[in-house]
Design a protein around this motif. Structure first.
Motif, PDB file in Angstrom:
ATOM      1  N   THR A   1       0.828  -1.204   0.000  1.00  0.00           N
ATOM      2  CA  THR A   1       0.000   0.000   0.000  1.00  0.00           C
ATOM      3  C   THR A   1       0.860   1.250   0.000  1.00  0.00           C
ATOM      4  O   THR A   1       0.540   2.247  -0.658  1.00  0.00           O
ATOM      5  CB  THR A   1      -0.922  -0.003   1.235  1.00  0.00           C
ATOM      6  N   LEU A   2       1.959   1.195   0.747  1.00  0.00           N
ATOM      7  CA  LEU A   2       2.862   2.346   0.826  1.00  0.00           C
ATOM      8  C   LEU A   2       3.406   2.699  -0.556  1.00  0.00           C
ATOM      9  O   LEU A   2       3.423   3.869  -0.950  1.00  0.00           O
ATOM     10  CB  LEU A   2       4.013   2.019   1.781  1.00  0.00           C
ATOM     11  N   MET A   3       3.827   1.705  -1.309  1.00  0.00           N
ATOM     12  CA  MET A   3       4.400   1.958  -2.623  1.00  0.00           C
ATOM     13  C   MET A   3       3.339   2.360  -3.636  1.00  0.00           C
ATOM     14  O   MET A   3       3.592   3.188  -4.516  1.00  0.00           O
ATOM     15  CB  MET A   3       5.155   0.716  -3.122  1.00  0.00           C
ATOM     16  N   GLU A   4       2.148   1.790  -3.537  1.00  0.00           N
ATOM     17  CA  GLU A   4       1.116   2.057  -4.528  1.00  0.00           C
ATOM     18  C   GLU A   4       0.397   3.380  -4.313  1.00  0.00           C
ATOM     19  O   GLU A   4      -0.156   3.940  -5.266  1.00  0.00           O
ATOM     20  CB  GLU A   4       0.079   0.923  -4.523  1.00  0.00           C
ATOM     21  N   ILE A   5       0.387   3.894  -3.064  1.00  0.00           N
ATOM     22  CA  ILE A   5      -0.403   5.093  -2.774  1.00  0.00           C
ATOM     23  C   ILE A   5       0.462   6.249  -2.305  1.00  0.00           C
ATOM     24  O   ILE A   5       0.428   7.347  -2.887  1.00  0.00           O
ATOM     25  CB  ILE A   5      -1.481   4.778  -1.717  1.00  0.00           C
ATOM     26  N   LEU A   6       1.255   6.027  -1.262  1.00  0.00           N
ATOM     27  CA  LEU A   6       1.965   7.163  -0.668  1.00  0.00           C
ATOM     28  C   LEU A   6       3.015   7.758  -1.606  1.00  0.00           C
ATOM     29  O   LEU A   6       3.196   8.977  -1.639  1.00  0.00           O
ATOM     30  CB  LEU A   6       2.604   6.746   0.655  1.00  0.00           C
ATOM     31  N   VAL A   7       3.717   6.933  -2.354  1.00  0.00           N
ATOM     32  CA  VAL A   7       4.725   7.467  -3.276  1.00  0.00           C
ATOM     33  C   VAL A   7       4.088   8.365  -4.340  1.00  0.00           C
ATOM     34  O   VAL A   7       4.557   9.492  -4.562  1.00  0.00           O
ATOM     35  CB  VAL A   7       5.541   6.321  -3.904  1.00  0.00           C
TER      36      VAL A   7
END
Length: 336
Positions: A233-239
Motif C-alpha cells: 500500500t505504501l508503494m502504490e499510494i503514498l509514493v
C-alpha cells in the motif's frame, strides 16, 4: 369439529464436526476464502428417526432410477454460513458421499464429508493506514430439519473432543514435511496463500455458540487474525501522493505568474489525481465504520489542503491561502 394438529417431538442428534483446513487465499479484490474439508459425524440413537431415514433412502433410490431424488443419504444437517444459506452461489460445497456404521456406543453413525470453499467475513480490528489488522471469520451453523411426516424435529447438538482438539480443527496432514522450519512457520506457509494479507497466527480462535433457550449447540465460529500488506500500500499510494504534493508545491509557488484559468485547471487535475486513490485509502472491511480513523483524517486533510491551494493569486490578491494549503498538504502525511 376441529382437527387436532400433530405434535412434533424435538429430537437432539449428537454431531461431532471436524474441519481440516487446506489454505486461505485471496477472494476478489480485497476478500479472503478458506478451503478445506468438513466432516459430519452424526450419531443417531432414535429408532423412529433411523427407520424414517431408512425408508426415505429406499424411496430416494427409486426416484434416482427415474432421474429424481436427493444425492445425500442418511441423517445429515444442511449448513448456513455467516447467517446465509449454503445454497448461495458464493459458497462452494461439494458432497462426495456417506459412510454408515450400524453400531457405535452412541448409536448408528452417519459420516458425511464435504469439500468446501467459503468466503470469510472481514472486520477491521486495527486501522493505521497503510497498515490494517483484520479479523477473518466464518460462522458455521448446522440447521434443524423436520421429517416429512411432521413427527420429529431434529436439532444438531455439537459435541467436543476435550483431549485432542485436532479432532475438531486441524491443518491438512499431507501438507506437513520434515525440514528445518519450526512447526509455527510451517503451519503459516501451508495455510497462508494470500498475496494481500499475512497471518498473525496459523492457529484460529474457535468458539462454540450455545443456545440456552433450547439447550443445545448448533453453531461454531472460526476466526483468524490477518495483517494487510502495508508495504504494498505504501508503494502504490503514498509514493504517488508525495509526487502530487511536490507538483502542487511547484504549482503554488508559481501562482503569481500563472493565468487564473490555467491555475484553476492545474488544481482540478491534482484533485482528480487524488480522487483516483481515495477508494483504496478509505477501503474498510469492518462492520462498524468510524469517521475518526487515520485514513479518513488523511483524506479530509488532503481535500481541504487542495481546496485552499486552488485559490489563485489573481482572486485573493495574495498567496497566503494557497501557501497554507500547500503546507497542510505536507502536514497531512503525518496521519498515515
Amino acid at each position: 369439529m376441529m382437527r387436532r394438529s400433530a405434535v412434533i417431538v424435538d429430537e437432539f442428534a449428537n454431531v461431532h464436526h471436524s474441519f481440516v483446513i487446506k489454505n486461505i487465499s485471496d477472494h476478489g479484490d480485497s476478500g479472503l476464502m478458506v478451503t478445506g474439508i468438513f466432516t459430519q459425524y452424526v450419531f443417531c440413537s432414535n429408532q423412529q428417526l433411523i427407520e424414517y431415514e431408512r425408508n426415505k433412502d429406499d424411496e430416494e433410490e427409486e426416484e434416482e432410477e427415474e432421474g429424481e431424488g436427493s444425492d445425500i443419504e442418511g441423517v445429515h444437517f444442511e449448513y448456513r454460513f455467516n447467517d446465509t444459506s449454503s445454497d448461495d452461489e458464493k459458497y462452494s460445497v461439494q458432497y462426495p458421499g456417506v459412510e454408515i456404521q450400524e453400531h457405535t456406543d452412541m448409536g448408528k453413525l452417519f459420516r458425511h464429508r464435504y469439500f468446501v470453499k467459503l468466503p470469510l467475513s472481514l472486520d477491521v480490528q486495527v486501522d493505521y493506514f497503510p497498515f490494517r489488522v483484520v479479523s477473518a471469520s466464518l460462522l458455521v451453523e448446522l440447521t434443524t430439519f423436520t421429517t416429512d411426516d411432521n413427527k420429529l424435529r431434529v436439532r444438531p447438538d455439537l459435541i467436543l473432543h476435550k483431549r485432542d482438539k485436532t479432532n475438531m480443527f486441524s491443518i491438512e496432514p499431507n501438507s506437513w514435511h520434515l525440514d528445518s522450519r519450526s512447526p509455527l512457520q510451517q503451519a503459516k506457509d501451508i495455510i497462508d496463500q494470500s498475496q494481500n494479507y499475512d497471518l498473525v497466527s496459523p492457529f484460529p480462535r474457535v468458539s462454540y455458540i450455545y443456545n440456552p433457550q433450547k439447550n443445545y449447540c448448533p453453531k461454531f465460529r472460526i476466526r483468524f487474525l490477518m495483517v494487510q500488506n502495508g508495504t504494498k500500500t505504501l508503494m502504490e499510494i503514498l509514493v504517488p501522493m508525495v509526487l502530487i504534493a511536490f507538483l502542487n508545491t511547484v504549482h503554488v509557488m508559481g501562482g503569481e505568474i500563472t493565468d487564473i484559468p490555467d491555475y484553476i485547471g492545474n488544481s482540478a487535475n491534482f484533485a482528480l489525481s487524488v480522487l483516483f486513490f481515495l477508494p483504496t485509502i478509505s477501503a474498510g472491511t469492518g462492520h462498524v465504520q468510524t469517521l475518526w480513523r487515520a485514513s479518513n483524517l488523511y483524506i479530509i486533510s488532503i481535500i481541504f489542503a487542495l481546496a485552499l491551494a486552488s485559490v489563485p493569486f489573481g482572486w485573493a490578491g495574495h498567496n497566503h491561502t494557497a501557501n497554507a494549503g500547500m503546507g497542510l498538504h505536507w502536514i497531512s502525511f503525518l496521519f498515515p
